[in-house]
Design a protein around this motif. Structure first.
Motif, PDB file in Angstrom:
ATOM      1  N   LEU A   1      -2.152   1.782   9.293  1.00 52.48           N
ATOM      2  CA  LEU A   1      -2.044   0.619   8.338  1.00 52.48           C
ATOM      3  C   LEU A   1      -1.499  -0.746   8.726  1.00 52.48           C
ATOM      4  CD1 LEU A   1      -2.827   0.606   5.023  1.00 52.48           C
ATOM      5  CD2 LEU A   1      -0.545   0.907   4.835  1.00 52.48           C
TER       6      LEU A   1
ATOM      7  N   TYR B   1      -9.144   4.115  -0.957  1.00 53.22           N
ATOM      8  CA  TYR B   1      -8.497   4.053  -2.071  1.00 53.22           C
ATOM      9  C   TYR B   1      -8.727   5.019  -3.325  1.00 53.22           C
ATOM     10  CZ  TYR B   1      -7.125  -0.536  -0.466  1.00 53.22           C
ATOM     11  OH  TYR B   1      -6.547  -1.809   0.486  1.00 53.22           O
TER      12      TYR B   1
ATOM     13  N   LEU C   1     -10.297   3.173   5.576  1.00 51.05           N
ATOM     14  CA  LEU C   1      -9.262   2.874   4.540  1.00 51.05           C
ATOM     15  C   LEU C   1      -9.804   3.423   2.957  1.00 51.05           C
ATOM     16  CD1 LEU C   1      -6.461   1.416   4.108  1.00 51.05           C
ATOM     17  CD2 LEU C   1      -7.799  -0.583   3.268  1.00 51.05           C
TER      18      LEU C   1
ATOM     19  N   THR D   1      -3.244   5.056  -1.290  1.00 50.23           N
ATOM     20  CA  THR D   1      -4.104   4.970  -0.277  1.00 50.23           C
ATOM     21  C   THR D   1      -3.977   5.914   0.941  1.00 50.23           C
ATOM     22  OG1 THR D   1      -3.556   2.599  -0.565  1.00 50.23           O
ATOM     23  CG2 THR D   1      -4.331   3.296   1.706  1.00 50.23           C
ATOM     24  N   GLN D   2      -5.153   6.054   1.551  1.00 46.21           N
ATOM     25  CA  GLN D   2      -5.189   6.917   2.690  1.00 46.21           C
ATOM     26  C   GLN D   2      -5.708   6.155   3.947  1.00 46.21           C
ATOM     27  OE1 GLN D   2      -7.337  10.535   2.208  1.00 46.21           O
ATOM     28  NE2 GLN D   2      -6.818  11.244   4.222  1.00 46.21           N
ATOM     29  N   ALA D   3      -5.230   6.066   5.055  1.00 42.49           N
ATOM     30  CA  ALA D   3      -5.511   5.468   6.221  1.00 42.49           C
ATOM     31  C   ALA D   3      -6.006   6.365   7.486  1.00 42.49           C
ATOM     32  CB  ALA D   3      -4.563   4.441   6.685  1.00 42.49           C
TER      33      ALA D   3
ATOM     34  N   CYS E   1      -4.298  -4.033   0.652  1.00 40.29           N
ATOM     35  CA  CYS E   1      -3.025  -4.114   0.019  1.00 40.29           C
ATOM     36  C   CYS E   1      -2.891  -5.031  -0.908  1.00 40.29           C
ATOM     37  CB  CYS E   1      -1.967  -3.857   1.229  1.00 40.29           C
ATOM     38  SG  CYS E   1      -2.152  -2.309   2.207  1.00 40.29           S
TER      39      CYS E   1
ATOM     40  N   TYR F   1      -4.867   0.610  -4.392  1.00 37.55           N
ATOM     41  CA  TYR F   1      -3.998   0.641  -3.017  1.00 37.55           C
ATOM     42  C   TYR F   1      -2.712   0.999  -3.270  1.00 37.55           C
ATOM     43  CZ  TYR F   1      -1.742  -3.756  -5.054  1.00 37.55           C
ATOM     44  OH  TYR F   1      -1.027  -4.672  -5.690  1.00 37.55           O
TER      45      TYR F   1
ATOM     46  N   CYS G   1       0.745  -1.232   0.032  1.00 38.23           N
ATOM     47  CA  CYS G   1       0.213   0.006  -0.001  1.00 38.23           C
ATOM     48  C   CYS G   1       0.997   1.142   0.181  1.00 38.23           C
ATOM     49  CB  CYS G   1      -0.883   0.046   1.422  1.00 38.23           C
ATOM     50  SG  CYS G   1      -2.509  -1.215   1.099  1.00 38.23           S
TER      51      CYS G   1
ATOM     52  N   GLY H   1      -7.286  -2.129  -5.572  1.00 41.70           N
ATOM     53  CA  GLY H   1      -7.576  -2.853  -4.288  1.00 41.70           C
ATOM     54  C   GLY H   1      -9.048  -3.123  -4.142  1.00 41.70           C
TER      55      GLY H   1
END
Length: 286
Positions: free
Chosen positions: A59, A132, A130, A119-121, A88, A116, A46, A98
């Protein structure tokens, strides 16, 4: 130990038992190291949209969910779609996708909802969001911007990985359209606080110390001192006399004065010596 070959008549020393144990421990450590490295690589696939230590830690919570394919079907009138999601990992045939949408009405065309690799978590107390980004572009919605998938992973201690659910597709606006999904998992749950009271902790510590004292003392008496029988018990002579020592201590503390004479049982008996009556005969005239 030596292994002798008859033909060559050469004795080759075999490894000692301790050496074999060390080699076995080293092999186990290498296996664990390799497994741990593979697990970390799953998360590293990711690529965070904005690299930050906080997002990296969020993550890492999802590492147990990697290499699992989550799927859900949704029907809306004549339309039927199947959504596939991975943490991921490639959810469909497109590398880096993803979360994908598969149209089940025709030739099962695949539409990428989010990558993915972008990505931002975002993490909370008992949830992880999560995101995408950079999916396939809309045809006639949302100003033809790229699709975006949001997967809300909520805490549920009863399941390790629940079922993926479709919440909505928000595409009736000009900007910031997204697909929203839900997933329950215990991996995002906070650690439970300790339920032990202070008294329980003290008892556990005392039990552990007592066990260490008994086991360590027994081994010392048996292996170092060479004691046999009941003398292997640590401080055996002290514990056999502990009752007498306690009694002597109580006697010393409680009895502050010396022994006193008992009062007479009968009132007619006196403990003081009787004095002889004075004789006044010598004062009389002869």
């Amino acid at each position: 130990m030596y292994s002798c070959q008859r033909r060559m008549k050469v004795c080759i020393p075999l490894p000692h038992a301790a050496v074999r144990v060390s080699l076995l421990v080293l092999a186990v450590q290498l296996v664990l190291l390799v497994c741990g490295g593979q697990a970390s690589d799953n998360i590293k696939r990711c690529k965070l949209f904005s690299e930050s230590p906080k997002e990296v830690n969020v993550l890492r919570l999802l590492e147990p969910l990697t290499n699992q394919n989550f799927s859900v079907e949704e029907k809306n009138g004549k339309e039927s779609y199947r959504y596939q999601f991975q943490v991921c990992g490639d959810a469909g045939k497109t590398p880096g996708a993803g979360l994908v949408q598969i149209d089940q009405n025709g030739k099962e065309t695949e539409t990428v909802i989010g990558l993915y690799t972008v990505t931002q978590a975002i993490g909370g107390s008992d949830w992880v969001m999560l995101i995408y980004r950079n999916g396939s572009k809309y045809d006639g919605h949302c100003s033809q911007e790229m699709r975006k998938a949001i997967v809300m992973i909520s805490c549920n201690r009863n399941v390790a990985a629940g079922t993926l659910r479709v919440v909505l597709e928000d595409r009736d606006k000009e900007r910031d359209c997204f697909y929203l999904f839900e997933l329950d998992s215990s991996v995002v749950c906070p650690a439970l606080p300790s339920q032990l009271s202070a008294g329980s902790i003290i008892l556990i510590i005392g039990f552990v110390l007592l066990s260490v004292y008994l086991i360590g003392g027994f081994l010392y008496q048996r292996l170092i001192v060479g004691a046999k029988g009941v003398e292997q018990f640590p401080n055996y002579y002290f514990w056999t006399h502990v009752g007498n020592l306690a009694a002597d201590g109580c006697n010393f503390v409680c009895r502050t004065r010396g022994p006193e004479e008992q009062p007479p049982t009968y009132s007619g008996v006196s403990t003081e010596p009787e004095e002889e009556p004075e004789c006044d005969d010598h004062l009389l005239p002869m």
